[in-house]
Design an enzyme around this catalytic site. Structure first.
Site, PDB file in Angstrom:
ATOM      1  N   SER A 202      -6.954  -2.269  13.139  1.00  0.00           N
ATOM      2  CA  SER A 202      -7.613  -1.001  13.834  1.00  0.00           C
ATOM      3  C   SER A 202      -8.260  -1.421  14.949  1.00  0.00           C
ATOM      4  CB  SER A 202      -8.333  -0.786  12.616  1.00  0.00           C
ATOM      5  OG  SER A 202      -9.069   0.277  12.980  1.00  0.00           O
TER       6      SER A 202
ATOM      7  N   TYR B 266     -16.004  -4.164   7.879  1.00  0.00           N
ATOM      8  CA  TYR B 266     -14.524  -3.533   8.327  1.00  0.00           C
ATOM      9  C   TYR B 266     -14.179  -4.166   9.704  1.00  0.00           C
ATOM     10  CZ  TYR B 266     -10.861  -0.107   9.326  1.00  0.00           C
ATOM     11  OH  TYR B 266      -9.434   0.282   9.270  1.00  0.00           O
TER      12      TYR B 266
ATOM     13  N   GLY C 251      -0.732   8.012   1.850  1.00  0.00           N
ATOM     14  CA  GLY C 251      -0.833   7.812   3.272  1.00  0.00           C
ATOM     15  C   GLY C 251       0.305   6.958   3.997  1.00  0.00           C
ATOM     16  N   LEU C 252      -0.261   6.264   4.908  1.00  0.00           N
ATOM     17  CA  LEU C 252       0.682   5.495   5.787  1.00  0.00           C
ATOM     18  C   LEU C 252       1.690   4.724   5.197  1.00  0.00           C
ATOM     19  CD1 LEU C 252      -1.996   4.196   8.623  1.00  0.00           C
ATOM     20  CD2 LEU C 252      -0.450   6.367   8.629  1.00  0.00           C
ATOM     21  N   GLY C 253       1.387   4.137   4.095  1.00  0.00           N
ATOM     22  CA  GLY C 253       2.165   3.331   3.297  1.00  0.00           C
ATOM     23  C   GLY C 253       3.693   4.138   2.720  1.00  0.00           C
TER      24      GLY C 253
ATOM     25  N   GLY D  91       0.631  -1.276  -0.048  1.00  0.00           N
ATOM     26  CA  GLY D  91      -0.037   0.105  -0.051  1.00  0.00           C
ATOM     27  C   GLY D  91       1.056   1.040  -0.004  1.00  0.00           C
TER      28      GLY D  91
END
Length: 322
Positions: free
Chosen positions: A158, A184, A33-35, A29
């Protein structure tokens, strides 16, 4: 632990003074963002990063900052194509990595989707379970031979795991009503259970796994959500926090959000985090009170028997035994 890392710690805080030269890391990913931030900070400390993304053109543009960091540190970045919602793509990616034969010191399973309308992957799995869990399940198991002693796997879960346990009888919502955040929650619980069972299976050869919650961050992950819904949700959480005498929610920055991933993957004592669920750069406590939705981990997400049952179900679903 001596380092006072917490919710506000950044990736640079966590890896200050750490030399990752010669270390090879896979991050999924890396198109946003985070990736991207995870790949950047690892490359900035000298790691050779393999970044996986579904859209290579998008990833190429998004990772310019990673290449700059790598050039300055002696690290490197290589991009590989990976569509977690298509097991043919997952297997092709894994097979190419195995054929290349270069070992990994760390795998960070970062990619994911959150709360889209009901849909199915290319293989007929519910989108979130198929992408967030089954795609990574196949990828990491197929490259397990490349994980050498001392290596770690970090599975991004999460706090949303508290929305729902996995449903081993109906993983694809064939007989139950599809609720985006329940789906989710199922997929994020699965990410934690995967780490629990992968760690159990591989710890004797020195390969360990952990799951992490990055925190609340405004990234592309929320692209399927109405901003009004997000604000209503935040207002509800803050009202609960006020009633409990707690401070309001603060969004994390992306460098703060990626900090727990690199902390668990590089800095934390492995025996402390292996087979566990971490948040804000520490191991989370068990919390069973359903009204407590801001911190902690539900016991069902760390249940070894549940983890083994999910593993067996996942093997049946993907048609492979690992």
């Amino acid at each position: 632990m001596s380092e006072p890392f917490g919710a506000k710690s950044t990736t640079d805080d966590v890896l200050a003074g750490v030399d990752l030269s010669g270390k090879r890391v896979l991050v999924t990913g890396v198109s946003a963002g985070l990736g991207v931030e995870t790949a950047r900070v690892l490359a900035a400390h000298g790691a050779d990063v393999v970044g996986a993304a579904r859209d290579l053109a998008k990833a190429q543009g998004a990772t310019a900052v990673v290449r700059d960091a790598a050039a300055a540190s002696g690290g490197s970045l290589t991009l590989v194509e990976l569509d977690l919602a298509n097991l043919a793509s997952v297997r092709a990616c894994a097979d190419a990595l195995v054929a290349e034969g270069q070992a990994f010191d760390l795998v960070i399973a970062n990619a994911g989707v959150m709360a889209p309308p009901f849909g199915k992957t290319a293989d007929g799995f519910e989108t979130q379970f198929g992408t967030n869990h089954l795609g990574h399940f196949v990828l990491i198991n197929r490259i397990a031979s490349l994980l050498k002693a001392g290596s770690r796997v970090v599975s991004l879960a999460s706090s949303g795991h508290r929305f729902s346990d996995v449903n081993l009888e109906d993983p694809n919502f064939e007989t139950t009503e599809y609720v985006p955040f329940e789906a989710y929650g199922r997929s994020k619980t699965a990410n934690i259970l995967f780490a629990v069972e992968f760690d159990r299976r591989h710890k004797d050869r020195g390969v360990r796994a952990t799951a992490v919650h990055p925190g609340g961050i405004q990234t592309e992950l929320a692209r399927h959500l109405d901003p009004a819904f997000i604000q209503q949700w935040i207002d509800q959480l803050n009202a609960q926090a006020a009633a409990a005498g707690q401070p309001p929610i603060e969004w994390k920055t992306i460098p703060q959000g990626a900090a727990t991933s690199v902390w668990a993957g590089v800095k934390a004592p492995v025996e402390e985090v292996a087979g566990r669920y971490c948040e804000d750069c520490h191991v989370a406590e068990l919390v069973e009170d359903a009204s407590q939705i801001r911190a902690g981990v539900r016991s069902y997400a760390l249940d070894p028997a549940r983890a083994r049952a999910l593993w067996a179900l996942s093997e049946r679903m993907v048609g492979e035994t690992f």
